[in-house]
Scaffold this motif. Structure first.
Motif, short mmCIF file in Angstrom:
data_model
loop_
_atom_site.label_atom_id
_atom_site.label_comp_id
_atom_site.label_asym_id
_atom_site.label_seq_id
_atom_site.Cartn_x
_atom_site.Cartn_y
_atom_site.Cartn_z
N LYS A 87 0.83 -1.21 0.00
CA LYS A 87 0.00 0.00 0.00
C LYS A 87 0.86 1.25 0.00
O LYS A 87 0.59 2.21 -0.73
CB LYS A 87 -0.91 0.00 1.23
CG LYS A 87 -2.02 -1.04 1.20
CD LYS A 87 -2.79 -1.01 2.52
CE LYS A 87 -3.83 -2.11 2.59
NZ LYS A 87 -4.52 -2.12 3.90
N TRP A 90 2.32 1.73 -3.50
CA TRP A 90 1.35 2.24 -4.46
C TRP A 90 1.06 3.72 -4.26
O TRP A 90 1.04 4.49 -5.22
CB TRP A 90 0.05 1.45 -4.35
CG TRP A 90 0.10 0.11 -5.04
CD1 TRP A 90 0.96 -0.28 -6.03
CD2 TRP A 90 -0.75 -1.00 -4.78
NE1 TRP A 90 0.69 -1.57 -6.40
CE2 TRP A 90 -0.35 -2.05 -5.65
CE3 TRP A 90 -1.81 -1.23 -3.90
CZ2 TRP A 90 -0.98 -3.30 -5.67
CZ3 TRP A 90 -2.43 -2.47 -3.91
CH2 TRP A 90 -2.03 -3.48 -4.79
N ARG A 93 3.86 5.78 -5.52
CA ARG A 93 3.86 5.85 -6.99
C ARG A 93 2.79 6.82 -7.47
O ARG A 93 3.04 7.64 -8.36
CB ARG A 93 3.59 4.47 -7.59
CG ARG A 93 4.68 3.45 -7.42
CD ARG A 93 5.95 3.83 -8.20
NE ARG A 93 6.81 4.71 -7.42
CZ ARG A 93 7.49 5.72 -7.93
NH1 ARG A 93 7.44 5.99 -9.20
NH2 ARG A 93 8.25 6.46 -7.17
N TRP A 94 1.59 6.71 -6.93
CA TRP A 94 0.49 7.53 -7.43
C TRP A 94 0.70 9.00 -7.12
O TRP A 94 0.33 9.86 -7.93
CB TRP A 94 -0.83 7.03 -6.84
CG TRP A 94 -1.19 5.65 -7.33
CD1 TRP A 94 -0.81 5.08 -8.53
CD2 TRP A 94 -1.96 4.66 -6.65
NE1 TRP A 94 -1.30 3.81 -8.64
CE2 TRP A 94 -2.01 3.51 -7.50
CE3 TRP A 94 -2.60 4.60 -5.42
CZ2 TRP A 94 -2.70 2.35 -7.15
CZ3 TRP A 94 -3.29 3.45 -5.08
CH2 TRP A 94 -3.33 2.34 -5.94
N GLU A 146 2.30 2.19 -15.28
CA GLU A 146 1.35 2.14 -14.17
C GLU A 146 0.85 0.72 -13.93
O GLU A 146 0.68 0.30 -12.78
CB GLU A 146 0.18 3.09 -14.43
CG GLU A 146 0.54 4.55 -14.35
CD GLU A 146 1.05 4.98 -12.99
OE1 GLU A 146 0.63 4.39 -11.98
OE2 GLU A 146 1.88 5.91 -12.94
N TRP A 147 0.61 -0.02 -15.00
CA TRP A 147 0.16 -1.40 -14.81
C TRP A 147 1.27 -2.27 -14.24
O TRP A 147 1.00 -3.22 -13.48
CB TRP A 147 -0.37 -1.97 -16.12
CG TRP A 147 -1.76 -1.51 -16.39
CD1 TRP A 147 -2.16 -0.50 -17.23
CD2 TRP A 147 -2.96 -1.99 -15.77
NE1 TRP A 147 -3.53 -0.33 -17.17
CE2 TRP A 147 -4.04 -1.24 -16.30
CE3 TRP A 147 -3.23 -2.98 -14.84
CZ2 TRP A 147 -5.37 -1.46 -15.90
CZ3 TRP A 147 -4.55 -3.20 -14.45
CH2 TRP A 147 -5.60 -2.45 -14.97
N TYR A 149 3.56 -1.08 -12.09
CA TYR A 149 3.59 -0.69 -10.68
C TYR A 149 2.46 -1.38 -9.90
O TYR A 149 2.63 -1.70 -8.72
CB TYR A 149 3.43 0.82 -10.53
CG TYR A 149 4.50 1.64 -11.20
CD1 TYR A 149 5.78 1.14 -11.42
CD2 TYR A 149 4.24 2.95 -11.62
CE1 TYR A 149 6.75 1.89 -12.02
CE2 TYR A 149 5.21 3.72 -12.22
CZ TYR A 149 6.46 3.19 -12.43
OH TYR A 149 7.43 3.96 -13.04
N LEU A 150 1.32 -1.56 -10.55
CA LEU A 150 0.19 -2.18 -9.88
C LEU A 150 0.37 -3.69 -9.73
O LEU A 150 0.11 -4.26 -8.66
CB LEU A 150 -1.10 -1.89 -10.65
CG LEU A 150 -2.39 -2.48 -10.08
CD1 LEU A 150 -2.72 -1.85 -8.73
CD2 LEU A 150 -3.55 -2.29 -11.05
N THR A 151 0.82 -4.35 -10.79
CA THR A 151 0.84 -5.82 -10.80
C THR A 151 2.11 -6.42 -10.21
O THR A 151 2.06 -7.53 -9.67
CB THR A 151 0.65 -6.34 -12.23
OG1 THR A 151 1.69 -5.79 -13.08
CG2 THR A 151 -0.70 -5.94 -12.78
#
Length: 400
Positions: A87, A90, A93-94, A146-147, A149-151
């Motif tokens: 968390k 993320w 990053r965001w 971004e994908w 960073y998410l996955t």
């Protein structure tokens, strides 16, 4: 509140100094992208194929992977991966990427208000399973990042659960990198097989693919659209993560770094030569479809160890390179919009061919840089400072 779901980690080394070599790679990469998109203004366009310099975006992928890899190794996997750590990652990053990106979308929408699928861009889905669209076209690479960073943290969690007590942080990390590289090779292999079996036509006729996939129908096919889809490029950033692991594990001799840089340079020339004799001539094969893009990523990955340790020049050059590097994200976001309007006006005006081309070319770059500087100072920097206050013990490496 964000503050309530995490407790700052203790005894985490904070690294905020800028690395000149990485700034230089980033500055050169953004200049390559600018040159590839400004050919209509470039007085030297007839002497060099600047269009292929757009592949400089591959360097951004590798740089992002290296910086993110170091952060993950030093925070997310220290002492062990957890939902709490993911968390924090993320949100970090965001806070770094979303503010300027969402502002750019709003600005683009003001000039291209007929765009109906803007919601896809908000969630980075514009090229997830379909070719990149005309609106905000260069945002495809941001969606790939971004994908990832998410996955990537999600796969880390899954791998950690599979390994259990047998999995050290390095084993978990390397296995996850392997999953992403393997996935990228598999998806591109499927693309190559479907193209040569004419399955795109078959599935389109059956209504199993969206109409935008017509761009892949033989005999032409569209390699450039393939390289801009998330599903085919999810491996790109993993090569930089691999370099982060290698340099984290041990010290590499300076001479070895120089040799790797030289090999990377020769491999880069080879990649452009392959493009010239294959894609430029519409001669597509397995090497081009499946291996060429990983070769580009490997090229820049080989250059990274030297870039990290390369000598710093004089202060003036360092300041110039640092400024270009710091504003590269906002520059990338805004350059296409400005170029679109300037090129259209230039081609319709009497200025074209009047001897003022250099003035328009350099003036356009300076104008875009000025916009990027304002966005960096008033949008990016405040949010970067905020995340440092929010997570004072997180690692913030360069423009990570």
């Amino acid at each position: 509140m964000i503050e309530n779901f995490t407790r700052p980690r203790k005894n985490v080394a904070k690294t905020t100094e800028r690395i000149f070599g990485l700034d230089l790679m980033r500055a050169v990469s953004i200049l390559m992208v600018f040159l590839s998109h400004s050919m209509a203004l470039n007085p030297l366009d007839r002497y060099f194929p600047f269009g292929w310099l757009g592949l400089g975006v591959e360097a951004f992928f590798v740089l992002s992977g290296f910086l993110i890899g170091r952060i993950i190794l030093r925070t997310v996997l220290q002492p062990g991966i957890s939902w709490e750590a993911v968390k924090v990652f993320w949100v970090n990053r965001w806070l770094r990427t979303l503010p300027a990106y969402l502002l750019a979308i709003a600005i683009y929408y003001c000039f291209y208000s007929d765009m109906r699928n803007i919601i896809f861009y908000v969630f980075f889905a514009q090229n997830l399973l379909t070719p990149a669209q005309g609106f905000f076209p260069h945002s495809w690479s941001l969606a790939v990042e971004e994908w990832f960073y998410l996955t990537f943290p999600l796969v880390l969690l899954a791998v950690a659960a599979i390994w259990g007590n047998r999995g050290s942080r390095y084993r978990i990390y390397l296995t996850t990198i392997g999953v992403f590289i393997f996935t990228g090779l598999v998806t591109k292999s499927i693309y190559h097989w479907m193209y040569h079996q004419d399955l795109f036509t078959y599935f389109l006729n059956k209504g199993l693919l969206m109409p935008s996939w017509k761009t892949f129908v033989p005999p032409t096919g569209d390699w450039d659209s393939m390289r801009k889809m998330v599903v085919f490029r999810i491996d790109a950033i993993a090569y930089g993560c691999l370099v982060a692991y290698i340099l984290e594990k041990g010290n590499m001799a300076y001479k070895s770094r120089v040799w790797l840089f030289a090999v990377g340079g020769m491999l880069l020339l080879l990649c452009f030569e392959i493009i010239q004799h294959t894609i430029a001539g519409s001669k597509i094969n397995y090497l081009v479809d499946v291996l060429l893009l990983p070769m580009f990523c490997l090229t820049f990955a080989l250059m990274l160890p030297y870039a990290i340790s390369c000598p710093r020049p004089g202060n003036t050059l360092v300041k110039v390179v640092t400024n270009v590097s710091q504003t590269s994200y906002s520059f990338y976001l805004m350059h296409f919009l400005v170029l679109d309007f300037v090129i259209k006006w230039y081609e319709k005006s009497e200025a074209a061919g009047s001897g003022w081309q250099w003035l328009f070319f350099l003036g356009t770059y300076i104008f875009i840089y000025f916009i990027a500087y304002l966005m960096y100072k008033f949008v990016e920097l405040p949010f970067m400072n905020y995340r440092k206050k929010l997570f004072p013990n997180s690692v913030h490496v360069s423009r990570s």
